[in-house]
Write an enzyme that holds these catalytic residues in place. Structure first.
Site, PDB file in Angstrom:
ATOM      1  N   ASN A   1      31.502  36.098  36.319  1.00  0.00           N
ATOM      2  CA  ASN A   1      31.449  37.532  36.608  1.00  0.00           C
ATOM      3  C   ASN A   1      32.167  38.250  35.462  1.00  0.00           C
ATOM      4  O   ASN A   1      33.394  38.276  35.407  1.00  0.00           O
ATOM      5  CB  ASN A   1      32.140  37.784  37.952  1.00  0.00           C
ATOM      6  CG  ASN A   1      32.094  39.236  38.361  1.00  0.00           C
ATOM      7  OD1 ASN A   1      31.658  40.095  37.585  1.00  0.00           O
ATOM      8  ND2 ASN A   1      32.553  39.524  39.558  1.00  0.00           N
TER       9      ASN A   1
ATOM     10  N   HIS B   1      26.814  45.831  45.658  1.00  0.00           N
ATOM     11  CA  HIS B   1      27.413  44.830  46.553  1.00  0.00           C
ATOM     12  C   HIS B   1      26.325  44.035  47.296  1.00  0.00           C
ATOM     13  O   HIS B   1      26.572  43.484  48.364  1.00  0.00           O
ATOM     14  CB  HIS B   1      28.310  45.468  47.648  1.00  0.00           C
ATOM     15  CG  HIS B   1      29.519  46.188  47.142  1.00  0.00           C
ATOM     16  ND1 HIS B   1      29.899  47.416  47.641  1.00  0.00           N
ATOM     17  CD2 HIS B   1      30.436  45.855  46.215  1.00  0.00           C
ATOM     18  CE1 HIS B   1      31.003  47.814  47.039  1.00  0.00           C
ATOM     19  NE2 HIS B   1      31.351  46.886  46.169  1.00  0.00           N
TER      20      HIS B   1
ATOM     21  N   ARG C   1      37.050  56.321  44.238  1.00  0.00           N
ATOM     22  CA  ARG C   1      35.811  57.099  44.113  1.00  0.00           C
ATOM     23  C   ARG C   1      35.661  58.051  45.290  1.00  0.00           C
ATOM     24  O   ARG C   1      35.999  57.712  46.421  1.00  0.00           O
ATOM     25  CB  ARG C   1      34.589  56.183  44.068  1.00  0.00           C
ATOM     26  CG  ARG C   1      34.544  55.258  42.874  1.00  0.00           C
ATOM     27  CD  ARG C   1      33.186  54.568  42.798  1.00  0.00           C
ATOM     28  NE  ARG C   1      33.202  53.480  41.851  1.00  0.00           N
ATOM     29  CZ  ARG C   1      33.048  52.195  42.185  1.00  0.00           C
ATOM     30  NH1 ARG C   1      32.834  51.841  43.447  1.00  0.00           N
ATOM     31  NH2 ARG C   1      33.090  51.261  41.265  1.00  0.00           N
TER      32      ARG C   1
ATOM     33  N   GLU D   1      31.191  36.260  47.457  1.00  0.00           N
ATOM     34  CA  GLU D   1      30.103  36.559  46.528  1.00  0.00           C
ATOM     35  C   GLU D   1      29.849  35.405  45.566  1.00  0.00           C
ATOM     36  O   GLU D   1      28.712  35.141  45.199  1.00  0.00           O
ATOM     37  CB  GLU D   1      30.421  37.859  45.773  1.00  0.00           C
ATOM     38  CG  GLU D   1      30.226  39.074  46.664  1.00  0.00           C
ATOM     39  CD  GLU D   1      30.880  40.343  46.145  1.00  0.00           C
ATOM     40  OE1 GLU D   1      32.125  40.431  46.227  1.00  0.00           O
ATOM     41  OE2 GLU D   1      30.171  41.223  45.652  1.00  0.00           O
TER      42      GLU D   1
ATOM     43  N   ARG E   1      26.740  36.979  37.580  1.00  0.00           N
ATOM     44  CA  ARG E   1      26.629  38.191  38.386  1.00  0.00           C
ATOM     45  C   ARG E   1      26.198  39.332  37.457  1.00  0.00           C
ATOM     46  O   ARG E   1      26.842  39.599  36.443  1.00  0.00           O
ATOM     47  CB  ARG E   1      27.979  38.535  38.993  1.00  0.00           C
ATOM     48  CG  ARG E   1      27.892  39.820  39.768  1.00  0.00           C
ATOM     49  CD  ARG E   1      29.238  40.444  39.928  1.00  0.00           C
ATOM     50  NE  ARG E   1      29.086  41.709  40.641  1.00  0.00           N
ATOM     51  CZ  ARG E   1      29.977  42.664  40.622  1.00  0.00           C
ATOM     52  NH1 ARG E   1      31.083  42.538  39.923  1.00  0.00           N
ATOM     53  NH2 ARG E   1      29.769  43.764  41.282  1.00  0.00           N
TER      54      ARG E   1
END
Ligand code: ADP
Length: 398
Positions: free
Chosen positions: A7, A180, A241, A385, A91
């Site tokens: 990743n 996601h 965010r 993940e 990823r």
């Protein structure tokens, strides 16, 4: 077969080596400050001690070279040679409309990922650098690309279109993509397993609540809506965010503050959300939860707004699917905070949800946190993940 999961961020690289057959973690680690002074690698073999080593890394190729050295190191390594790494799973953040599933990486795939760079200018180029570095160092090892956006490609047009001139979709592919996806897919599949039901027969809402946060609606095994949009800025209030807002706010703030669009957007990404609402106190939900219990005004308003927004999305997605069988909580906050789950579920009386306080206090396992007579199930499912990427990669190369 051992799968190396990579990743790659702009200055960091997370990795895990996973045995695809047993699904056991063999080793994991992180390279930080790649291309910056003070770069270091941390490495932990399963069941062994974590080591942190300062090591110069001028680029991602250096970083991956150090990862491979660590994995094959005579003393602390976990494999004898690189031949024991059967495949690499990368990823990739944005696959645009080009990818509705994971895929084996070829030159054509690399070009198609490059085409999506405009949609994720901070992430995709870094992901591509990771691919190039692995290609250089392990040219014979097959590689797969696993996209954050792919799971959401099943969304129907009415869910992914924005109410703006259609030509912007036609010309520039401006639409909702969602992120996601690997986590939403993994968690919704695990939910079906935990319930002992057919994935294709269920209506599931997944709340991935971490520093970045998103909700998805999964109906009969397909994602039908999700809260993040063209970029990860849309949707829930997150760590830093803003989530959903009236787009006119941007021009209004530019005029009031004498700032550029870029500056305001940077604030919406990095200084808003929980951090911004709490007056700059913290983006970490643990800090806010502590302050909430002390009745600090800033923490009460922040946590209330956060929970309310999640509950609103659950309501919207229940409507979109004409019902819901299970609501799943995952990621840092969703997995660990019984407090926030309780606060969100307090809005969901209309779904006949009754939480079991003892089960809601547990951690680290797939668990149903509702009482047997609860009309809708609420599940906590730790996301993984990396394992999901390893599974996808193994399925492709095997
Ligand atoms: P990301 O991968 O998006 O960086 P994570 O899924 O790791 O995020 O989640 C990080 C968030 O989870 C942090 O804001 C942290 O406060 C929150 N978190 C982690 N553990 C707990 C906990 N025990 N209670 C409340 N929040 C937690």
């Amino acid at each position: 077969m051992n799968i190396l999961v990579i990743n790659c961020g702009s200055s960091s690289l997370k990795f895990q080596l996973i045995d695809a057959q047993t699904e056991k973690l063999i080793a994991k680690g992180l390279c930080e400050r790649i291309g910056i002074d003070g770069s270091r690698i941390s490495y932990t073999p399963a069941g062994g001690e974590k080591t942190e080593t300062a090591a110069p890394m001028k680029d991602h190729t250096d970083a991956i070279r150090l990862v491979l050295d660590a994995l094959t190191n005579e003393k602390t390594g976990v494999v004898k040679s690189l031949d024991e790494i059967g495949a690499v799973g990368h990823r990739i953040v944005h696959g645009g409309e080009n990818f509705a599933a994971s895929t084996i990486i070829t030159d054509e795939v690399i070009r198609a990922i490059e085409e999506c760079n405009d949609l994720a200018p901070l992430h995709n180029p870094a992901n591509l650098i990771g691919i190039a570095a692995c290609k250089e160092l392990m040219p014979e090892t097959p590689m797969a690309a696993v996209f954050d956006t792919a799971f959401h490609q099943t969304m129907p047009e009415e869910a992914y279109l924005y109410g703006i001139p259609y030509e912007y979709y036609d010309k520039y592919k401006v639409r909702r993509y969602g992120f996601h996806g690997t986590s939403h897919s993994y968690v919704s599949h695990q939910a079906a397993k935990l319930l002992g039901r057919n994935y294709e027969d269920l209506k599931i809402i997944v709340c991935h609540l971490g520093n970045g946060a998103s909700v998805s609606a999964v109906k009969n095994g397909k994602c039908v809506d999700t809260s993040m949009g063209l970029t990860p800025l849309e949707g829930l209030i997150m760590g830093t965010r803003s989530g959903d807002l009236d787009p006119a706010i941007i021009e209004y703030l530019c005029n009031k503050e004498g700032k550029s669009v870029g500056e305001i957007l940077s604030e919406l990404n990095k200084k808003s959300g929980v951090l911004g609402l709490s007056g700059g106190f913290s983006s970490d939900f643990r800090d806010l939860e502590d302050e909430f219990h002390k009745d600090s005004d800033f923490a009460v308003r922040t946590m209330n707004a956060f929970a309310y927004r999640v509950a609103k999305y659950i309501g919207a997605y229940t409507a979109a699917m004409n019902g819901v069988d299970a609501i799943c909580f995952t990621a840092g906050l969703g997995e660990n905070s019984g407090f926030i789950r309780d606060k969100i579920c307090a809005y969901l009386g209309y779904l006949g949800i009754v939480l079991d306080p003892e089960a809601n206090g547990k951690r680290g396992e797939d668990i149903d946190i509702t009482t047997p007579d609860s009309r809708t199930r609420v599940l906590v499912i730790p996301t993984n993940e990396e394992l999901a990427i390893a599974r996808e990669t193994y399925a492709l190369v095997n």
